[in-house]
Design an enzyme around this catalytic site. Structure first.
Site, PDB file in Angstrom:
ATOM      1  N   LYS A  35       0.814  -1.218   0.000  1.00 59.59           N
ATOM      2  CA  LYS A  35       0.000   0.000   0.000  1.00 59.59           C
ATOM      3  C   LYS A  35       0.848   1.270   0.000  1.00 59.59           C
ATOM      4  CE  LYS A  35      -2.256   1.246   3.660  1.00 59.59           C
ATOM      5  NZ  LYS A  35      -3.182   1.255   4.806  1.00 59.59           N
ATOM      6  N   THR A  42       6.703  -2.295   7.988  1.00 60.46           N
ATOM      7  CA  THR A  42       7.035  -1.613   9.239  1.00 60.46           C
ATOM      8  C   THR A  42       8.502  -1.767   9.579  1.00 60.46           C
ATOM      9  OG1 THR A  42       4.805  -1.813  10.153  1.00 60.46           O
ATOM     10  CG2 THR A  42       6.609  -1.606  11.733  1.00 60.46           C
ATOM     11  N   SER A 146       1.423  -5.564  11.309  1.00 61.19           N
ATOM     12  CA  SER A 146       0.728  -5.060  12.491  1.00 61.19           C
ATOM     13  C   SER A 146       0.876  -3.553  12.606  1.00 61.19           C
ATOM     14  CB  SER A 146       1.286  -5.735  13.748  1.00 61.19           C
ATOM     15  OG  SER A 146       2.673  -5.454  13.885  1.00 61.19           O
ATOM     16  N   HIS A 445      40.110 -16.424  21.044  1.00 65.89           N
ATOM     17  CA  HIS A 445      40.406 -15.618  22.232  1.00 65.89           C
ATOM     18  C   HIS A 445      41.173 -14.372  21.814  1.00 65.89           C
ATOM     19  CE1 HIS A 445      41.494 -14.674  26.385  1.00 65.89           C
ATOM     20  NE2 HIS A 445      42.740 -14.461  25.952  1.00 65.89           N
TER      21      HIS A 445
END
Length: 467
Positions: A35, A42, A146, A445
């Site tokens: 759209k 989002t 959402s 390490h």
């Protein structure tokens, strides 16, 4: 443009664009409907990506103020250019959306800009202004995502009472901000603004920050955010919020049930998100959303209509971009006759504060509630040479294992680069690697990941051996 497709994906967020690309890779003719004028949904435009951009920028500013002198770096007159702060975020979004547009072209996916609504189970109307296009599809994947939720008594005006969307593009640094909600969105945005000088108050209904995660993580994060001078009000219930011209007033009940009022430049509502299916016209195909707005699907992510699938935030489960991506791939492969699987228990949770928070598997609270016996291995970053070297010695790694077989039940991290370090435990649990096998492999390490090795050693009944 021929508007007949094998697969039509509605929504171009992480779930949608991944579903579209995977379906195209498997040989289908694919369309994606969005759209807005840019792809990414989002997450890319007003969620994950811009938030992380601002989090990184704000952390660098905070380090320059608080840590650079210890490194021997002298700065005079440091200040934040807020316009550039926001502009860089916009540039990051632009780069990502351009990348998505390129991927659509590369995979020969047609992009239709407009709002999609079902006509029937094989036809979708796409409307953009005065223009209307009808798409025909054999299969549809709903990936519409959402929207921010609110609370009764709070009307979001997007000016003084705002959501996460508006918080990413404020015109100036606010002097003060009240954030309703101490979940992932609330604490991340609180971190951003507290680091750049905003007086931030978090009001949280439960008695813990990030309440869905292991309780120790919430306690440690409380300490971290308090050090940023964030005022955290746990066990407090918001009664309402109103805009008052240039400020917002928030009313709440404190832990003792006493009515309180607080005023700030902005009230940010961060109480979660709700599924977004507005305008889809689901009734045209007989799909009825559940009371919480989510779409019911079966184990194949298939709705009650055989050729229509749904993924991501519109279906059950955590609203996470990487969960949506997994479901996007899953749905596309199911449609093409494959047999993929998703282990929902092994989708990691991440909070991008600093230090970061990340977890996978069971929490201590869950294991206790289920009566499962477990052993704990916990190693602090304060004892890590790499963390001390980078002045990132806050936090810990906690490993939960079964004492019977050495099965890793859960891993919970608050510390530097936890979002990246958690990938190793995800793989370990997925492939049922024992705690002894994990502590016997070689770790470079010095690295942050060494904290995992020591936590594994301790959970396996050994002692820590690294610094």
């Amino acid at each position: 443009m021929d508007n007949q497709y094998d697969v039509v994906v509605i929504g171009s967020g992480p779930g949608g664009y991944v579903a579209a690309i995977r379906a195209a890779q498997l040989g289908s003719k694919v369309a994606i409907v969005e759209k807005y004028n840019t792809l990414g949904g989002t997450c890319t435009n007003v969620g994950c990506i811009p938030t992380k951009a601002l989090l990184d920028s704000s952390e660098r500013y905070h380090q320059a103020q608080e840590q650079f002198q210890a490194h021997g770096i002298q700065l005079n007159g440091i200040r934040l250019d807020f316009e550039q702060f926001i502009r860089r975020k916009a540039d990051v979004i632009k780069q990502n959306t351009a990348g998505l547009a390129y991927l659509m072209k590369k995979n020969k996916i047609d992009v239709h800009t407009g709002t999609g609504s079902f006509i029937d189970a094989t036809h979708l109307r796409v409307v953009a202004g005065e223009q209307e296009t009808i798409l025909t599809g054999r299969y549809f994947i709903i990936a519409t995502g959402s929207k921010p939720s609110s609370l009764p008594g709070i009307s979001i005006d997007k000016k003084r009472i705002i959501t996460s969307t508006e918080s990413l593009s404020l015109p100036a640094i606010p002097a003060s901000m009240v954030i309703i909600g101490g979940g992932v969105i609330g604490v991340e945005l609180a971190s951003i603004y507290a680091r750049i000088g905003t007086r931030v108050t978090i009001i949280e209904y439960t008695d813990s920050l990030i309440a869905t995660m292991d309780r120790e993580l919430g306690k440690a994060l409380y300490k971290t955010l308090s050090a940023l001078k964030i005022n955290i009000l746990l066990g407090s219930q918001v009664q309402g919020a109103t805009a008052q011209g240039e400020t917002a007033e928030v009313r709440y009940l404190d832990q003792q049930g006493q009515a309180q009022t607080i005023t700030a430049d902005y009230c940010l509502v961060a109480v979660g998100r709700r599924p977004y299916t507005d305008g889809l016209h689901l009734e045209a195909v007989g799909i009825v959303p559940e009371k919480n707005g989510k779409i019911a699907v079966n184990a194949q992510l298939q709705t009650t209509v055989a050729n229509i699938y749904a993924i991501g935030d519109v279906v059950a489960g955590p609203m996470l971009a990487h969960k949506a991506e997994e479901e996007g791939t899953f749905a596309a492969e199911i449609i093409h006759g494959h047999h993929p699987r998703i282990n929902y228990q092994l989708i990691p949770s991440v909070v991008y504060t600093w230090p970061e928070v990340a977890a996978v598997g069971a929490t201590e609270e869950q294991l206790k509630a289920q009566g499962i016996t477990y052993r704990v291995g916990k190693f602090p970053y304060l004892a890590s040479a790499r963390a001390r070297a980078s002045m990132d010695a806050e936090g810990f790694v906690k490993v939960l294992v079964s004492p019977q077989y050495g099965e890793i039940l859960g891993v919970h991290i608050i510390g530097p680069r936890a979002a990246d370090v958690i990938a190793q435990p995800v793989a370990a649990i997925e492939h049922e690697i024992t705690v002894e096998e994990m502590f016997r492999i070689s770790y470079a390490h010095p690295t942050y990941a060494e904290a995992l090795k020591d936590a594994y050693l301790m959970a396996g009944g050994q002692g820590a051996i690294n610094i």
